[in-house]
Design a protein around this motif. Structure first.
Motif, PDB file in Angstrom:
ATOM      1  N   GLY A 129       3.269   1.489  -9.072  1.00 51.80           N
ATOM      2  CA  GLY A 129       3.917   1.966  -7.666  1.00 51.80           C
ATOM      3  C   GLY A 129       2.853   2.579  -6.832  1.00 51.80           C
ATOM      4  N   SER A 130       1.595   2.662  -7.273  1.00 56.37           N
ATOM      5  CA  SER A 130       0.487   3.493  -6.578  1.00 56.37           C
ATOM      6  C   SER A 130      -0.269   2.524  -5.719  1.00 56.37           C
ATOM      7  CB  SER A 130      -0.374   4.219  -7.461  1.00 56.37           C
ATOM      8  OG  SER A 130      -1.206   3.253  -8.419  1.00 56.37           O
ATOM      9  N   LEU A 131       0.098   1.503  -5.290  1.00 58.67           N
ATOM     10  CA  LEU A 131      -0.689   0.777  -4.392  1.00 58.67           C
ATOM     11  C   LEU A 131      -0.605   0.846  -2.931  1.00 58.67           C
ATOM     12  CD1 LEU A 131      -0.211  -3.157  -6.148  1.00 58.67           C
ATOM     13  CD2 LEU A 131      -2.296  -1.610  -6.119  1.00 58.67           C
ATOM     14  N   LEU A 132       0.581   1.444  -2.449  1.00 61.82           N
ATOM     15  CA  LEU A 132       0.782   1.392  -1.057  1.00 61.82           C
ATOM     16  C   LEU A 132      -0.205   2.093   0.084  1.00 61.82           C
ATOM     17  CD1 LEU A 132       2.617  -0.112   0.908  1.00 61.82           C
ATOM     18  CD2 LEU A 132       4.126   1.838   0.793  1.00 61.82           C
ATOM     19  N   LEU A 133      -0.198   3.568  -0.385  1.00 59.31           N
ATOM     20  CA  LEU A 133      -1.100   4.470   0.390  1.00 59.31           C
ATOM     21  C   LEU A 133      -2.446   4.869  -0.273  1.00 59.31           C
ATOM     22  CD1 LEU A 133       1.868   6.605   1.882  1.00 59.31           C
ATOM     23  CD2 LEU A 133       0.536   4.921   3.082  1.00 59.31           C
ATOM     24  N   HIS A 145     -12.262   4.441   1.379  1.00 55.73           N
ATOM     25  CA  HIS A 145     -13.796   4.760   2.124  1.00 55.73           C
ATOM     26  C   HIS A 145     -14.568   3.529   2.062  1.00 55.73           C
ATOM     27  CE1 HIS A 145     -17.323   7.027   2.722  1.00 55.73           C
ATOM     28  NE2 HIS A 145     -17.936   6.427   1.988  1.00 55.73           N
ATOM     29  N   ALA A 146     -14.583   2.925   1.024  1.00 52.90           N
ATOM     30  CA  ALA A 146     -15.122   1.477   0.867  1.00 52.90           C
ATOM     31  C   ALA A 146     -14.956   0.379   1.844  1.00 52.90           C
ATOM     32  CB  ALA A 146     -15.296   0.691  -0.527  1.00 52.90           C
ATOM     33  N   MET A 147     -13.360   0.310   2.305  1.00 57.58           N
ATOM     34  CA  MET A 147     -13.156  -0.401   3.362  1.00 57.58           C
ATOM     35  C   MET A 147     -13.543  -0.003   4.832  1.00 57.58           C
ATOM     36  SD  MET A 147      -9.334  -1.288   1.992  1.00 57.58           S
ATOM     37  CE  MET A 147      -8.808  -1.859   0.355  1.00 57.58           C
ATOM     38  N   GLY A 148     -14.192   1.029   4.871  1.00 62.31           N
ATOM     39  CA  GLY A 148     -14.519   1.393   6.379  1.00 62.31           C
ATOM     40  C   GLY A 148     -13.527   2.554   6.863  1.00 62.31           C
ATOM     41  N   ASP A 149     -12.711   3.119   5.974  1.00 62.60           N
ATOM     42  CA  ASP A 149     -11.873   4.302   6.211  1.00 62.60           C
ATOM     43  C   ASP A 149     -10.922   3.761   7.287  1.00 62.60           C
ATOM     44  OD1 ASP A 149     -12.862   6.559   4.718  1.00 62.60           O
ATOM     45  OD2 ASP A 149     -14.279   6.448   6.132  1.00 62.60           O
ATOM     46  N   PRO A 150      -9.874   2.660   6.979  1.00 63.17           N
ATOM     47  CA  PRO A 150      -8.764   2.265   7.653  1.00 63.17           C
ATOM     48  C   PRO A 150      -7.655   3.371   7.655  1.00 63.17           C
ATOM     49  CG  PRO A 150      -8.622   1.381   5.683  1.00 63.17           C
ATOM     50  CD  PRO A 150      -9.963   2.037   5.698  1.00 63.17           C
ATOM     51  N   SER A 151      -6.966   3.421   8.929  1.00 60.98           N
ATOM     52  CA  SER A 151      -5.838   4.342   8.891  1.00 60.98           C
ATOM     53  C   SER A 151      -4.796   3.968   7.574  1.00 60.98           C
ATOM     54  CB  SER A 151      -4.985   4.305  10.018  1.00 60.98           C
ATOM     55  OG  SER A 151      -4.321   2.920  10.086  1.00 60.98           O
ATOM     56  N   PRO A 152      -4.096   5.134   7.271  1.00 63.18           N
ATOM     57  CA  PRO A 152      -2.904   4.830   6.359  1.00 63.18           C
ATOM     58  C   PRO A 152      -2.256   3.728   6.499  1.00 63.18           C
ATOM     59  CG  PRO A 152      -3.080   7.134   6.778  1.00 63.18           C
ATOM     60  CD  PRO A 152      -4.061   6.527   7.618  1.00 63.18           C
ATOM     61  N   PHE A 153      -1.693   3.577   7.887  1.00 61.03           N
ATOM     62  CA  PHE A 153      -0.898   2.426   8.254  1.00 61.03           C
ATOM     63  C   PHE A 153      -1.451   1.007   7.929  1.00 61.03           C
ATOM     64  CE2 PHE A 153       0.592   5.929  10.724  1.00 61.03           C
ATOM     65  CZ  PHE A 153       2.188   6.106  10.231  1.00 61.03           C
ATOM     66  N   ALA A 154      -2.813   0.998   8.385  1.00 60.05           N
ATOM     67  CA  ALA A 154      -3.665  -0.344   8.072  1.00 60.05           C
ATOM     68  C   ALA A 154      -3.674  -0.545   6.801  1.00 60.05           C
ATOM     69  CB  ALA A 154      -4.951  -0.090   8.904  1.00 60.05           C
ATOM     70  N   PHE A 155      -3.983   0.280   5.834  1.00 54.92           N
ATOM     71  CA  PHE A 155      -4.194   0.289   4.550  1.00 54.92           C
ATOM     72  C   PHE A 155      -2.840   0.038   4.010  1.00 54.92           C
ATOM     73  CE2 PHE A 155      -4.240   1.577   0.130  1.00 54.92           C
ATOM     74  CZ  PHE A 155      -5.450   1.641  -0.387  1.00 54.92           C
ATOM     75  N   ALA A 156      -1.762   0.281   4.364  1.00 52.96           N
ATOM     76  CA  ALA A 156      -0.398  -0.133   3.742  1.00 52.96           C
ATOM     77  C   ALA A 156      -0.187  -1.350   4.257  1.00 52.96           C
ATOM     78  CB  ALA A 156       0.642   0.943   4.435  1.00 52.96           C
ATOM     79  N   ALA A 157      -0.548  -1.946   5.525  1.00 56.98           N
ATOM     80  CA  ALA A 157      -0.203  -3.140   5.718  1.00 56.98           C
ATOM     81  C   ALA A 157      -0.972  -4.243   5.009  1.00 56.98           C
ATOM     82  CB  ALA A 157      -0.593  -3.386   7.356  1.00 56.98           C
ATOM     83  N   LEU A 158      -2.069  -3.835   4.732  1.00 60.40           N
ATOM     84  CA  LEU A 158      -2.820  -4.763   3.531  1.00 60.40           C
ATOM     85  C   LEU A 158      -2.161  -4.956   2.256  1.00 60.40           C
ATOM     86  CD1 LEU A 158      -5.480  -6.549   2.812  1.00 60.40           C
ATOM     87  CD2 LEU A 158      -6.667  -4.448   2.329  1.00 60.40           C
ATOM     88  N   MET A 159      -1.465  -3.967   1.802  1.00 57.16           N
ATOM     89  CA  MET A 159      -1.117  -3.784   0.426  1.00 57.16           C
ATOM     90  C   MET A 159       0.398  -3.889   0.280  1.00 57.16           C
ATOM     91  SD  MET A 159      -4.026  -3.181  -1.212  1.00 57.16           S
ATOM     92  CE  MET A 159      -3.302  -3.051  -2.748  1.00 57.16           C
ATOM     93  N   LEU A 213       2.316  14.499   7.212  1.00 56.28           N
ATOM     94  CA  LEU A 213       1.048  14.729   7.593  1.00 56.28           C
ATOM     95  C   LEU A 213      -0.096  13.977   6.494  1.00 56.28           C
ATOM     96  CD1 LEU A 213       1.070  18.660   7.760  1.00 56.28           C
ATOM     97  CD2 LEU A 213       0.710  16.870   9.465  1.00 56.28           C
ATOM     98  N   LEU A 214       0.320  13.543   5.432  1.00 50.19           N
ATOM     99  CA  LEU A 214      -0.506  12.707   4.314  1.00 50.19           C
ATOM    100  C   LEU A 214      -0.790  11.367   4.999  1.00 50.19           C
ATOM    101  CD1 LEU A 214       0.743  13.614   1.006  1.00 50.19           C
ATOM    102  CD2 LEU A 214      -1.285  14.468   2.182  1.00 50.19           C
ATOM    103  N   VAL A 215       0.382  10.764   5.962  1.00 52.12           N
ATOM    104  CA  VAL A 215       0.068   9.546   6.571  1.00 52.12           C
ATOM    105  C   VAL A 215      -0.420   9.515   7.823  1.00 52.12           C
ATOM    106  CG1 VAL A 215       1.331   8.370   4.658  1.00 52.12           C
ATOM    107  CG2 VAL A 215       2.407   9.128   6.888  1.00 52.12           C
TER     108      VAL A 215
END
Length: 384
Positions: A129-133, A145-159, A213-215
């Motif tokens: 369950g640890s994939l989303l954020l 960091h390796a992805m170029g520091d996308p926002s938490p929302f952009a990261f979540a959209a991908l995952m 705040l974490l997102v």
């Protein structure tokens, strides 16, 4: 203590590699610049969750959950699964594996139910369950960091798609395995009073404020450190004896630091070239499956963190990094050492007298891990 010893040995090995010139000083400084915010976040979020648990926050949530189940074991189990998922997503997998496990075991026993499906739910969801954020897993923070520091929302959209699949598949397996006990009825016990209402309220407010705040897009170590300072100050006034050195996950920090430095040294002597040949290249569904399954095999062989670090240079794109995360996050459900959270989970179960044999755990994991990784990776490929 064994965790700290292993970490210290890896640190010494990495330091020797740096001293004799295998690992250039510039690489060490670059590595430190990348990992110190992650290590600080792990330190702070552990303190926050430990203090919140000491204030009774998680226990009260579990007891309220028992009432919401209205005597139906399956409904209670789904509520526990929901709580474990949210805890993993917003407070990291270690919070779920370490702090939620004893709560759900007590909850199951208090309700007269078999604790095993509840305990298995916490450890499988802590990992899968640890994939989303980014905050859900240390590997995610590295990948962000390796992805170029996308926002938490952009990261979540991908995952998002693989994250949903990685949660649903283990739950479906648990329900099939334990359907008899999960279709039973249970009794709702009386609610236990909170020892210190002031500490409880402060913990609820701080954790409630921390989650958004974490997102928010801020560096995650900032709100985590702020929350740890606030709760620490309140506990110093109300219950200073809780503030002890044992709150700090120093063994985990030593291990993570040692793994970072040791894997960086291995890359300096050609590890990346070997792994690039094994993991392949490209973003076709088969290429993504190859990388994800390589990550799963590596995680179960040597632990998910070094497996990610070793394979990260072979990923090369956000989509391939996402596939790698599926392998190293949802895949380490087979061997006991595949993730530190699993070892800590088993330690908590043993201390509470709940027995699950590693042989059975490995057999079940060998069924659910490949199934979860393959279906989650196909979901990623479909949405991509």
């Amino acid at each position: 203590m064994r965790t700290a010893i292993v970490g210290a040995a890896l640190l010494v090995a990495g330091a020797v590699a740096a001293a004799i010139g295998i690992l250039p000083p510039s690489a060490v400084f670059e590595l430190w610049d990348r990992v110190w915010p992650i290590l600080l976040f792990v330190l702070a979020i552990t303190v926050v969750t430990e203090l919140a648990a000491a204030a009774g926050l998680f226990t009260v949530i579990a007891q309220r959950t028992a009432r919401w189940g209205r005597g139906r074991a399956w409904a209670l189990w789904l509520l526990v699964a929901l709580f474990a998922t949210l805890s993993t997503i917003f407070l990291s997998l270690d919070t779920t594996a370490v702090l939620l496990t004893p709560v759900v075991v007590v909850l199951a026993r208090h309700s007269g139910l078999d604790p095993l499906p509840f305990a298995l739910t916490t450890v499988w969801l802590a990992n899968a369950g640890s994939l989303l954020l980014p905050v859900s897993n240390l590997t995610n923070l590295l990948a962000q960091h390796a992805m170029g520091d996308p926002s938490p929302f952009a990261f979540a959209a991908l995952m998002a798609a693989p994250a949903v699949v990685a949660i649903v598949v283990p739950l479906a397996v648990i329900f099939v395995l334990y359907r008899r006990s999960l279709l039973a009825r249970y009794r709702t016990g009386s609610e236990v009073d909170v020892d210190d209402p002031v500490l409880f309220r402060w913990s609820a407010v701080v954790v409630g404020a921390l989650v958004p705040l974490l997102v928010s897009g801020l560096p995650v170590w900032m709100p985590a450190v702020g929350a740890a300072i606030v709760l620490g100050a309140v506990f110093m006034v109300r219950r200073g004896g809780v503030l002890r050195i044992g709150l700090l996950p120093w063994q985990l920090i030593v291990l993570a630091s040692g793994l970072f430095l040791f894997i960086e040294a291995l890359h300096a002597v050609g590890l990346g070239t070997v792994l690039a040949a094994v993991s392949g290249e490209g973003e076709s569904p088969l290429a993504l499956l190859r990388l994800a399954l390589t990550g799963m095999a590596g995680a179960n062989a040597i632990d998910n963190l070094p497996a990610y670090l070793a394979l990260e240079p072979s990923a090369g794109s956000p989509l391939r990094l996402a596939a790698l995360l599926i392998g190293v996050n949802a895949g380490p459900l087979i061997t006991p050492w595949a993730s530190l959270a699993t070892l800590l989970w088993h330690q908590r179960l043993t201390s509470m007298g709940v027995e699950i044999r590693w042989r059975r755990y490995v057999v079940l994991g060998a069924i659910v891990a490949p199934l979860t990784v393959v279906l989650s990776t196909l979901a990623l490929a479909l949405v991509a």
